[in-house]
Design a protein around this motif. Structure first.
Motif, PDB file in Angstrom:
ATOM      1  N   THR A 231    -103.143 -75.835 114.798  1.00  0.00           N
ATOM      2  CA  THR A 231    -102.295 -76.690 115.627  1.00  0.00           C
ATOM      3  C   THR A 231    -103.083 -77.924 116.046  1.00  0.00           C
ATOM      4  O   THR A 231    -104.301 -77.988 115.883  1.00  0.00           O
ATOM      5  N   LEU A 232    -102.384 -78.894 116.590  1.00  0.00           N
ATOM      6  CA  LEU A 232    -103.045 -80.095 117.089  1.00  0.00           C
ATOM      7  C   LEU A 232    -103.781 -79.782 118.390  1.00  0.00           C
ATOM      8  O   LEU A 232    -103.279 -79.033 119.229  1.00  0.00           O
ATOM      9  N   THR A 233    -104.950 -80.353 118.549  1.00  0.00           N
ATOM     10  CA  THR A 233    -105.722 -80.156 119.775  1.00  0.00           C
ATOM     11  C   THR A 233    -105.152 -81.024 120.892  1.00  0.00           C
ATOM     12  O   THR A 233    -104.356 -81.945 120.649  1.00  0.00           O
ATOM     13  N   ASP A 234    -105.566 -80.755 122.117  1.00  0.00           N
ATOM     14  CA  ASP A 234    -105.107 -81.559 123.256  1.00  0.00           C
ATOM     15  C   ASP A 234    -105.536 -83.017 123.100  1.00  0.00           C
ATOM     16  O   ASP A 234    -104.782 -83.936 123.448  1.00  0.00           O
ATOM     17  N   ASP A 235    -106.740 -83.241 122.576  1.00  0.00           N
ATOM     18  CA  ASP A 235    -107.216 -84.615 122.370  1.00  0.00           C
ATOM     19  C   ASP A 235    -106.365 -85.335 121.326  1.00  0.00           C
ATOM     20  O   ASP A 235    -106.059 -86.527 121.471  1.00  0.00           O
ATOM     21  N   GLU A 236    -105.982 -84.616 120.264  1.00  0.00           N
ATOM     22  CA  GLU A 236    -105.151 -85.225 119.225  1.00  0.00           C
ATOM     23  C   GLU A 236    -103.763 -85.553 119.763  1.00  0.00           C
ATOM     24  O   GLU A 236    -103.200 -86.614 119.462  1.00  0.00           O
ATOM     25  N   LYS A 237    -103.213 -84.661 120.570  1.00  0.00           N
ATOM     26  CA  LYS A 237    -101.894 -84.928 121.162  1.00  0.00           C
ATOM     27  C   LYS A 237    -101.959 -86.123 122.115  1.00  0.00           C
ATOM     28  O   LYS A 237    -101.025 -86.931 122.169  1.00  0.00           O
ATOM     29  N   GLN A 238    -103.052 -86.248 122.844  1.00  0.00           N
ATOM     30  CA  GLN A 238    -103.212 -87.386 123.745  1.00  0.00           C
ATOM     31  C   GLN A 238    -103.347 -88.691 122.961  1.00  0.00           C
ATOM     32  O   GLN A 238    -102.778 -89.724 123.339  1.00  0.00           O
ATOM     33  N   SER A 239    -104.071 -88.630 121.838  1.00  0.00           N
ATOM     34  CA  SER A 239    -104.235 -89.814 120.988  1.00  0.00           C
ATOM     35  C   SER A 239    -102.895 -90.263 120.420  1.00  0.00           C
ATOM     36  O   SER A 239    -102.599 -91.465 120.359  1.00  0.00           O
ATOM     37  N   ILE A 240    -102.067 -89.299 120.023  1.00  0.00           N
ATOM     38  CA  ILE A 240    -100.733 -89.620 119.504  1.00  0.00           C
ATOM     39  C   ILE A 240     -99.889 -90.283 120.587  1.00  0.00           C
ATOM     40  O   ILE A 240     -99.198 -91.278 120.343  1.00  0.00           O
ATOM     41  N   MET A 258     -90.324 -89.972 114.311  1.00  0.00           N
ATOM     42  CA  MET A 258     -90.559 -88.820 113.431  1.00  0.00           C
ATOM     43  C   MET A 258     -91.530 -87.826 114.061  1.00  0.00           C
ATOM     44  O   MET A 258     -91.309 -86.607 114.023  1.00  0.00           O
ATOM     45  N   MET A 259     -92.611 -88.341 114.628  1.00  0.00           N
ATOM     46  CA  MET A 259     -93.610 -87.465 115.231  1.00  0.00           C
ATOM     47  C   MET A 259     -93.028 -86.677 116.399  1.00  0.00           C
ATOM     48  O   MET A 259     -93.300 -85.482 116.555  1.00  0.00           O
ATOM     49  N   LEU A 260     -92.202 -87.322 117.212  1.00  0.00           N
ATOM     50  CA  LEU A 260     -91.618 -86.626 118.359  1.00  0.00           C
ATOM     51  C   LEU A 260     -90.602 -85.575 117.919  1.00  0.00           C
ATOM     52  O   LEU A 260     -90.467 -84.530 118.559  1.00  0.00           O
ATOM     53  N   LEU A 261     -89.881 -85.835 116.840  1.00  0.00           N
ATOM     54  CA  LEU A 261     -88.958 -84.824 116.319  1.00  0.00           C
ATOM     55  C   LEU A 261     -89.721 -83.578 115.873  1.00  0.00           C
ATOM     56  O   LEU A 261     -89.220 -82.456 115.990  1.00  0.00           O
ATOM     57  N   GLY A 262     -90.940 -83.786 115.362  1.00  0.00           N
ATOM     58  CA  GLY A 262     -91.761 -82.649 114.963  1.00  0.00           C
ATOM     59  C   GLY A 262     -92.429 -81.970 116.139  1.00  0.00           C
ATOM     60  O   GLY A 262     -92.410 -80.741 116.258  1.00  0.00           O
ATOM     61  N   LEU A 263     -93.006 -82.769 117.047  1.00  0.00           N
ATOM     62  CA  LEU A 263     -93.783 -82.218 118.164  1.00  0.00           C
ATOM     63  C   LEU A 263     -92.924 -81.667 119.296  1.00  0.00           C
ATOM     64  O   LEU A 263     -93.305 -80.697 119.953  1.00  0.00           O
ATOM     65  N   LYS A 264     -91.774 -82.286 119.554  1.00  0.00           N
ATOM     66  CA  LYS A 264     -90.946 -81.893 120.695  1.00  0.00           C
ATOM     67  C   LYS A 264     -89.732 -81.051 120.323  1.00  0.00           C
ATOM     68  O   LYS A 264     -89.081 -80.475 121.190  1.00  0.00           O
ATOM     69  N   MET A 265     -89.432 -80.968 118.997  1.00  0.00           N
ATOM     70  CA  MET A 265     -88.284 -80.171 118.574  1.00  0.00           C
ATOM     71  C   MET A 265     -88.618 -79.229 117.427  1.00  0.00           C
ATOM     72  O   MET A 265     -87.801 -78.385 117.063  1.00  0.00           O
ATOM     73  N   LYS A 349    -100.827 -89.343 109.410  1.00  0.00           N
ATOM     74  CA  LYS A 349    -102.119 -89.952 109.074  1.00  0.00           C
ATOM     75  C   LYS A 349    -102.319 -91.266 109.813  1.00  0.00           C
ATOM     76  O   LYS A 349    -103.434 -91.594 110.225  1.00  0.00           O
ATOM     77  N   ARG A 350    -101.234 -92.029 109.968  1.00  0.00           N
ATOM     78  CA  ARG A 350    -101.367 -93.293 110.702  1.00  0.00           C
ATOM     79  C   ARG A 350    -101.616 -93.037 112.187  1.00  0.00           C
ATOM     80  O   ARG A 350    -102.312 -93.807 112.851  1.00  0.00           O
ATOM     81  N   MET A 351    -101.044 -91.964 112.703  1.00  0.00           N
ATOM     82  CA  MET A 351    -101.254 -91.621 114.107  1.00  0.00           C
ATOM     83  C   MET A 351    -102.662 -91.077 114.345  1.00  0.00           C
ATOM     84  O   MET A 351    -103.288 -91.354 115.367  1.00  0.00           O
ATOM     85  N   LEU A 352    -103.153 -90.283 113.380  1.00  0.00           N
ATOM     86  CA  LEU A 352    -104.481 -89.673 113.500  1.00  0.00           C
ATOM     87  C   LEU A 352    -105.285 -89.974 112.234  1.00  0.00           C
ATOM     88  O   LEU A 352    -105.486 -89.099 111.387  1.00  0.00           O
ATOM     89  N   PRO A 353    -105.732 -91.206 112.058  1.00  0.00           N
ATOM     90  CA  PRO A 353    -106.413 -91.600 110.814  1.00  0.00           C
ATOM     91  C   PRO A 353    -107.710 -90.850 110.543  1.00  0.00           C
ATOM     92  O   PRO A 353    -108.119 -90.703 109.397  1.00  0.00           O
ATOM     93  N   GLY A 354    -108.372 -90.357 111.580  1.00  0.00           N
ATOM     94  CA  GLY A 354    -109.646 -89.674 111.375  1.00  0.00           C
ATOM     95  C   GLY A 354    -109.516 -88.185 111.168  1.00  0.00           C
ATOM     96  O   GLY A 354    -110.513 -87.476 110.998  1.00  0.00           O
ATOM     97  N   ARG A 355    -108.295 -87.666 111.151  1.00  0.00           N
ATOM     98  CA  ARG A 355    -108.081 -86.218 111.043  1.00  0.00           C
ATOM     99  C   ARG A 355    -108.226 -85.769 109.589  1.00  0.00           C
ATOM    100  O   ARG A 355    -107.612 -86.331 108.688  1.00  0.00           O
ATOM    101  N   SER A 356    -109.026 -84.736 109.365  1.00  0.00           N
ATOM    102  CA  SER A 356    -109.249 -84.253 107.995  1.00  0.00           C
ATOM    103  C   SER A 356    -109.301 -82.733 107.965  1.00  0.00           C
ATOM    104  O   SER A 356    -110.233 -82.141 107.432  1.00  0.00           O
ATOM    105  N   THR A 357    -108.297 -82.089 108.570  1.00  0.00           N
ATOM    106  CA  THR A 357    -108.230 -80.629 108.576  1.00  0.00           C
ATOM    107  C   THR A 357    -107.511 -80.147 107.325  1.00  0.00           C
ATOM    108  O   THR A 357    -106.342 -80.489 107.117  1.00  0.00           O
ATOM    109  N   PRO A 358    -108.174 -79.380 106.436  1.00  0.00           N
ATOM    110  CA  PRO A 358    -107.547 -78.922 105.192  1.00  0.00           C
ATOM    111  C   PRO A 358    -106.297 -78.081 105.467  1.00  0.00           C
ATOM    112  O   PRO A 358    -106.244 -77.314 106.430  1.00  0.00           O
ATOM    113  N   GLY A 359    -105.298 -78.236 104.593  1.00  0.00           N
ATOM    114  CA  GLY A 359    -104.089 -77.424 104.688  1.00  0.00           C
ATOM    115  C   GLY A 359    -103.288 -77.663 105.945  1.00  0.00           C
ATOM    116  O   GLY A 359    -102.641 -76.751 106.461  1.00  0.00           O
ATOM    117  N   SER A 360    -103.334 -78.884 106.454  1.00  0.00           N
ATOM    118  CA  SER A 360    -102.651 -79.179 107.713  1.00  0.00           C
ATOM    119  C   SER A 360    -101.913 -80.501 107.597  1.00  0.00           C
ATOM    120  O   SER A 360    -102.390 -81.533 108.043  1.00  0.00           O
TER     121      SER A 360
END
Length: 428
Positions: A231-240, A258-265, A349-360
């Motif tokens: 899942t997304l970490t608290d820091d990643e959610k804050q960055s978004i 799009m992100m809110l439809l995924g995160l909030k619904m 990816k645009r929201m979290l450009p530095g994220r590189s978690t495999p299979g996510s």
């Protein structure tokens, strides 16, 4: 030469559209093409393609004909990179419509590619076509049909390479030989293919082409694996959230919604891109979702935060005056039509450009939503309803991440009757 034969065949027909008229049509087409708002690169490629075709027609005393243009384009393929050739192909596709309809119809260009199964021997292809026709009548999804075709094609290629001349020559040793040499990257992948091949073998058994029960020679099991839910970490959610607050450009507003439809619904990417404007019930603050995966329709409450993001996108980011498309999310340039599900992953990816978690991929937003709901105290059945699941079976994966309540589960060894003595403890 086959190409020369095609040109000779259509030469007389092409003279009904002489090169002089073609030149006039090209200039008219390019003017209308530029008015549609295409960027500089497609406009230059359109002019380059059509003018070069004009030179070819004039040099060979030909008029315009769709088939002659196709021969010329195929010949030009060796001089273009893949992307350049695709743009040239699209230009000719749109121009041909323009010559018949008098207007440009921007739409996705579907290029028909040769299927791998077409190289199979006739005895293989006949049975495969019949089997796929049965699956089509059973109303299986196109992606499932493609998977079946790919699986059975691999098996048939092995049979042909082994020198077999018909399915009736198959025995257990042939099937086992195929299973040993058919390599896949993962056990799950191999299992997925074998399951479909085994069903095809059962089809042959029902037709009395091979002995009954021969399909059991092909193993279709793999060890089940439990994966840790990411899942997304608290820091990643804050960055978004920080990027969402700063969204102003059209593509940023689309990403935000799009992100809110995924995160909030917790909506899947395939269902997000398939949303229509008519699916939004502003009066009752809910959204109608037709779930592609389950073929079920559900109504979900629309959080205020999500509604505001969608409204901002429709008002300030969506090209409403340039398209009649009823899809909620559309391309931000010509042609303004529906998107592919990969756009949701690109938004993440645009929201979290530095994220590189495999299979996510984008599905991590759905997992994050489910986990957050459990931590808030939502029951299993309630969460299953929100996610559109038929039962609570798949909810168990998210329970492992509810750390606060997981700490309430352990039972002391003394209460359970298990004592830390005897056996290995006596040897410590």
């Amino acid at each position: 030469d086959e190409q020369i034969a095609v040109i000779k065949h259509y030469r007389d027909d092409s003279l009904d559209f002489p090169s002089e008229e073609y030149a006039v049509a090209v200039e008219s087409f390019l003017i209308d093409f530029n008015k549609l708002g295409y960027s500089e690169s497609p406009c230059k490629m359109a002019a380059y393609t059509l003018h070069n075709l004009l030179l070819f027609l004039e040099m060979n005393s030909l008029g315009y004909h769709k088939e002659i243009a196709a021969v010329w384009l195929e010949r030009e393929k060796t001089y273009h990179e893949k992307r350049g050739w695709f743009q040239a192909s699209r230009t000719l596709y749109l121009f041909d419509i323009y010559t018949r309809e008098g207007c440009i119809m921007p739409q996705s260009l579907n290029i028909t590619r040769a299927l791998r199964c077409e190289t199979l021997p006739d005895w293989c292809l006949a049975e495969l076509d019949e089997y796929l026709e049965v699956k089509n009548k059973e109303d299986w999804a196109a992606s499932t049909i493609d998977m079946i075709r790919s699986s059975v094609t691999r098996f048939c290629e092995y049979l042909a390479d082994s020198g077999l001349k018909g399915f009736e020559e198959i025995d257990a040793s042939v099937i086992k030989g195929f299973n040993l040499c058919d390599y896949h990257d993962t056990p799950e992948g191999k299992n997925a293919y074998n399951v479909r091949i085994r069903k095809f073998l059962k089809h042959l058994e029902r037709k009395n082409i091979i002995p009954y029960g021969l399909n059991e020679a092909l193993l279709c099991t793999s060890e089940n694996r439990e994966r840790i839910v990411i899942t997304l970490t608290d820091d990643e959610k804050q960055s978004i959230k920080e990027k969402q607050d700063a969204s102003t450009a059209s593509i940023e507003l689309r990403d935000n919604a799009m992100m809110l439809l995924g995160l909030k619904m917790g909506i899947r990417s395939i269902d997000i891109i398939n949303l229509k404007l008519d699916d939004l019930d502003w009066k009752n603050q809910c959204i109608r979702i037709y779930q592609k995966k389950t073929s079920h329709e559900i109504m979900l409450p629309m959080p205020t935060e999500v509604g505001n993001a969608i409204y901002l996108y429709i008002s300030n980011g969506r090209a409403n005056k340039k398209t009649s498309s009823r899809y909620l999310f559309i391309k931000n340039r010509v042609p303004y039509d529906a998107l592919k599900r990969s756009v949701c992953r690109q938004a993440l990816k645009r929201m979290l450009p530095g994220r590189s978690t495999p299979g996510s991929g984008f599905h991590v937003t759905r997992r994050t939503y489910a986990t957050d709901q459990l931590r808030k105290g939502t029951g299993k059945q309630g969460l299953a309803d929100l996610l559109g699941h038929r039962d609570t079976t798949s909810i168990k994966h998210y329970l492992n991440l509810d750390e606060e309540r997981m700490r309430m589960c352990p039972v002391s060894l003394s209460d359970s009757g298990l004592l830390m003595k005897g056996g290995r403890y006596d040897r410590v």
